[in-house]
Design a protein around this motif. Sequence first.
Motif: not given
Length: 238
Positions: A51-55, A127-139
């Motif tokens: 959600l672009n809330v970082r730091g 990916g190349l060596w192991g698992g990937l994960w993530g989150y996508m925020a959609i309008n």
Amino acid sequence: MNTNKNSYTIVYATVMVVIVAFLLAFVSSALKPTQDKNVALDKKKQILAALNVRGLNDAQDIESKYNECVMSDMIVKADGSVVAEGKSKENDGFKVENKNISANCLPVYICKVNGETKYVVPMTGRGLWGGLWGYMAINADLQTVYGAYFSHESETAGLGALIAEEKFQDQFKGKQLFANSNDSEIALTVVKNGKVEPEKKNYQVDGITGATLTSNGVANMIHDGLQQYIGYFSKTKK
């Protein structure tokens, strides 16, 4: 007791193994609540990053911002039907582990950012060596990307591992999920660095130089992950 006998050595070793095993089990049990809390906190931080809330690093700040932004953690099916409303914010979809995400169990985080609705969905891949994960925020239009977050288990430092950096993730902001507004097939993808086609720039993102397999893994993760939510997106638009 004769300490020089083999039987003494075996009994002594057995007793020590039992004692050590008991102590390790006790320590693990005692630390589990803290470990679970840290895992949950890190997950909230990742969702906020999408959600672009970082730091945010302070636990209280992360909890506060998560409660402010996330309205519910729904669970839906691929056909768009709702399994759980998720009004408690972290007892339904939030508790679904990546390995348990399926067509009948799809977490959706309904969020508010500056008064605007955003939908955050999780994705998993390899990916190349192991698992990937993530989150996508959609309008709220369910057509464009608001933000993205990706991470990995063991991609190569300075190459595939760059998917976890904000510079790569920022490329997804404003990109289209579909080639055309009436499509039902996810077009958003990652292509070889420098190979974004002008006529497809609205839904193509530059991959990482020297990390083709990781970039392909992200592309597959995005397509397969988001495609599962088409039924929910379609029903929500109506």
